[in-house]
Design a protein around this motif. Sequence first.
Motif, PDB file in Angstrom:
ATOM      1  N   ARG A  86       0.838  -1.201   0.000  1.00 26.87           N
ATOM      2  CA  ARG A  86       0.000   0.000   0.000  1.00 26.87           C
ATOM      3  C   ARG A  86       0.877   1.256   0.000  1.00 26.87           C
ATOM      4  O   ARG A  86       0.632   2.192  -0.767  1.00 26.87           O
TER       5      ARG A  86
ATOM      6  N   SER B 258       3.944   1.516  -1.068  1.00 29.46           N
ATOM      7  CA  SER B 258       4.609   1.596  -2.368  1.00 29.46           C
ATOM      8  C   SER B 258       3.662   2.157  -3.435  1.00 29.46           C
ATOM      9  O   SER B 258       4.054   2.993  -4.247  1.00 29.46           O
ATOM     10  N   ARG B 259       2.411   1.706  -3.434  1.00 26.38           N
ATOM     11  CA  ARG B 259       1.433   2.209  -4.401  1.00 26.38           C
ATOM     12  C   ARG B 259       1.171   3.697  -4.199  1.00 26.38           C
ATOM     13  O   ARG B 259       1.051   4.454  -5.162  1.00 26.38           O
TER      14      ARG B 259
ATOM     15  N   ASN C 191       4.056   5.618  -5.614  1.00 26.74           N
ATOM     16  CA  ASN C 191       4.029   5.602  -7.076  1.00 26.74           C
ATOM     17  C   ASN C 191       2.952   6.534  -7.631  1.00 26.74           C
ATOM     18  O   ASN C 191       3.184   7.207  -8.640  1.00 26.74           O
ATOM     19  N   THR C 192       1.793   6.569  -6.999  1.00 23.72           N
ATOM     20  CA  THR C 192       0.741   7.469  -7.493  1.00 23.72           C
ATOM     21  C   THR C 192       1.141   8.924  -7.300  1.00 23.72           C
ATOM     22  O   THR C 192       0.874   9.765  -8.151  1.00 23.72           O
TER      23      THR C 192
END
Length: 73
Positions: free
Chosen positions: A59, A61-62, A65-66
């Motif tokens: 979560r 990491s996501r 990235n976003t």
Amino acid sequence: MGNWQLEVGKMAMYLAFPVTMFYYFNQPSLFEEWVIKTKRELYPPENPELRKAFEESFRISRERNTVTFEREN
């Protein structure tokens, strides 16, 4: 050279040995414990706490990235 009884005995040995080895080494009861132990080493039972830690790291990491993706656009 031997007589026909010797040849029949040799032929019986040539056939009996592989068949006997095949029968002996293909008994599931001989390998069941080893297979189960190896399977548990390769695929251990799932740990719920470890699963939560993985999901949390995914979560985070996501989210990173976003944020990076939104900055680029």
